[in-house]
Design an enzyme around this catalytic site. Structure first.
Site, PDB file in Angstrom:
ATOM      1  N   ILE A  24      40.206  24.441  21.818  1.00  0.00           N
ATOM      2  CA  ILE A  24      39.596  23.502  20.946  1.00  0.00           C
ATOM      3  C   ILE A  24      39.390  22.117  21.653  1.00  0.00           C
ATOM      4  O   ILE A  24      38.098  21.421  21.616  1.00  0.00           O
ATOM      5  CB  ILE A  24      40.481  22.965  19.621  1.00  0.00           C
ATOM      6  CG1 ILE A  24      40.439  24.575  18.619  1.00  0.00           C
ATOM      7  CG2 ILE A  24      39.802  22.068  18.860  1.00  0.00           C
ATOM      8  CD1 ILE A  24      41.804  24.521  18.013  1.00  0.00           C
ATOM      9  N   SER A 144      47.295  19.976  11.512  1.00  0.00           N
ATOM     10  CA  SER A 144      47.414  21.309  11.232  1.00  0.00           C
ATOM     11  C   SER A 144      47.826  21.492   9.903  1.00  0.00           C
ATOM     12  O   SER A 144      48.472  20.832   9.432  1.00  0.00           O
ATOM     13  CB  SER A 144      48.689  22.096  12.221  1.00  0.00           C
ATOM     14  OG  SER A 144      48.997  23.253  11.713  1.00  0.00           O
ATOM     15  N   TYR A 169      57.123  22.933  15.134  1.00  0.00           N
ATOM     16  CA  TYR A 169      55.761  22.788  15.454  1.00  0.00           C
ATOM     17  C   TYR A 169      55.155  22.069  14.285  1.00  0.00           C
ATOM     18  O   TYR A 169      54.625  20.751  14.576  1.00  0.00           O
ATOM     19  CB  TYR A 169      54.909  24.146  15.657  1.00  0.00           C
ATOM     20  CG  TYR A 169      53.376  23.928  15.498  1.00  0.00           C
ATOM     21  CD1 TYR A 169      52.721  23.299  16.894  1.00  0.00           C
ATOM     22  CD2 TYR A 169      52.656  24.495  14.525  1.00  0.00           C
ATOM     23  CE1 TYR A 169      51.211  23.284  16.866  1.00  0.00           C
ATOM     24  CE2 TYR A 169      51.145  24.241  14.498  1.00  0.00           C
ATOM     25  CZ  TYR A 169      50.540  23.471  15.789  1.00  0.00           C
ATOM     26  OH  TYR A 169      49.254  23.419  15.789  1.00  0.00           O
ATOM     27  N   LYS A 173      53.300  18.161  14.201  1.00  0.00           N
ATOM     28  CA  LYS A 173      51.975  17.864  13.847  1.00  0.00           C
ATOM     29  C   LYS A 173      52.112  16.824  12.798  1.00  0.00           C
ATOM     30  O   LYS A 173      51.123  15.840  12.786  1.00  0.00           O
ATOM     31  CB  LYS A 173      51.532  19.043  13.334  1.00  0.00           C
ATOM     32  CG  LYS A 173      51.010  19.960  14.392  1.00  0.00           C
ATOM     33  CD  LYS A 173      49.645  19.774  15.066  1.00  0.00           C
ATOM     34  CE  LYS A 173      49.948  19.451  16.469  1.00  0.00           C
ATOM     35  NZ  LYS A 173      48.576  19.079  17.247  1.00  0.00           N
TER      36      LYS A 173
END
Ligand SMILES: NC(=O)c1ccc[n+]([C@@H]2O[C@H](COP(=O)([O-])OP(=O)(O)OC[C@H]3O[C@@H](n4cnc5c(N)ncnc54)[C@H](OP(=O)(O)O)[C@@H]3O)[C@@H](O)[C@H]2O)c1
Length: 300
Positions: A24, A144, A169, A173
């Site tokens: 990305i 996210s 994770y 985020k």
């Protein structure tokens, strides 16, 4: 993306994209360069950054691209990188991210790998880039969907963890998003702004081919094409992030993501961030914790 004369609306603007050598981040860089922006690729491997730079130059005539050597998992590298920026930055896209790790994985400074890289690394980077930010600079933190399933406790943000890597994770985020929203609150009354965006569910096999970047076997591409109605390529995943970074329609404190089913794919629209990442008290406490953990004061 092929540049068209009418799309060159970012001439004179400079953006730093972290983790721009793949995925990305690469697509954010290519899309910004195609619109005439000068783009700095913030990458830890100069070799991989060089491949991305060549790819952008091949696609975008007259592209203005530079490389900033930057390892977000090392506070020394972050400080050196920030000090070496000698031009005004109009945009910073905090995209680089570690998406899976073991509890034992650490940064160079012995922080948890995902918290240290995704949240603390970007916090220290922005703090030390402050003198280089243009008066109207816009910072975009890449979040996210996973942030919604994570709890963040600023007091234990860097503590040892167990369980699923995905949960940690999500925590990392949520932390980078909460810090971005806090930065925006601290910048209120100035022309600077900070916001968040997420790419939905974006995968390499649905992404247009760029030589030397994320090689995907033809069979994987064929299989992935069956999922095109649900998920998207990383070129499309970059769209909400570039929109957040450049559109007059986007403002500080916004959160942008794909507008389709489950926010997995689709054109950019404003989406909902969790109450926790928007919480003033969590943001302020996390800011203090990030200053303590990085040893970097972020005075705004
Ligand atoms: N793909 C998705 O569906 C999805 C969904 C939600 C959020 N996101 C977020 O979007 C961002 C990009 O994801 P992606 O799918 O494009 O991932 P990717 O293809 O794995 O690319 C990650 C990028 O981050 C860089 N990076 C990792 N650790 C770094 C470090 N210590 N210093 C500097 N750069 C580092 C990588 O560089 P190297 O090549 O050197 O490793 C690479 O350029 C991440 O923040 C991710 O959390 C992605």
């Amino acid at each position: 993306m092929t540049p068209t004369p009418q799309a060159r609306d970012l001439v004179g603007r400079t953006a730093l994209v972290t983790g721009a050598n793949a995925g990305i981040g690469y697509w954010c860089a290519e899309q910004l360069a195609a619109r005439g922006a000068r783009v700095l690729l913030g990458c830890r491997s100069t070799e991989r950054a060089g491949v991305a730079e060549r790819s952008i130059r091949e696609r975008v005539e007259g592209a203005d691209v530079g490389i900033l050597s930057l390892d977000l998992g090392s506070l020394t590298s972050v400080a050196t990188a920030a000090a070496s920026v000698d031009e005004p930055l109009h945009g910073v896209i905090c995209n680089a991210g570690v998406k899976a790790a073991d509890p034992d994985d650490r940064t160079a400074d012995e922080h948890d790998l995902m918290i240290g890289t995704n949240a603390l690394g970007h916090f220290a980077l922005l703090a030390q880039l402050l003198p280089s930010l243009a008066p109207d600079a816009r910072v975009v933190a890449v979040g996210s969907i996973a942030h919604r399933f994570a709890r963040i406790d600023p007091g234990t943000i860097d503590a040892a963890w167990t369980g699923a890597s995905l949960r940690q994770y999500g925590r990392s985020k949520a932390a980078v998003m909460a810090l971005a929203f806090e930065l925006d609150r601290r910048w209120r009354g100035t022309a600077r702004s900070a916001l968040c965006a997420h790419p939905g569910y974006a995968v390499d096999p649905l992404t247009p081919i760029r030589d030397g970047l994320a090689p995907v076997r033809p069979i994987a591409r064929r299989l992935a094409s069956l999922t095109r109605g649900l998920v998207q390529g990383k070129d499309a995943g970059a769209a909400p992030i570039v929109h957040a970074a450049t559109s007059p329609d986007a403002t500080g404190g916004d959160y942008w993501g794909p507008g389709g089913l489950l926010e997995f794919r689709g054109a950019p629209r404003r989406v909902r961030a969790s109450d926790e990442v928007r919480s003033r008290s969590t943001g302020a406490a996390l800011w203090t914790a990030a200053e303590q953990l990085t040893g970097v004061r972020f005075d705004v």
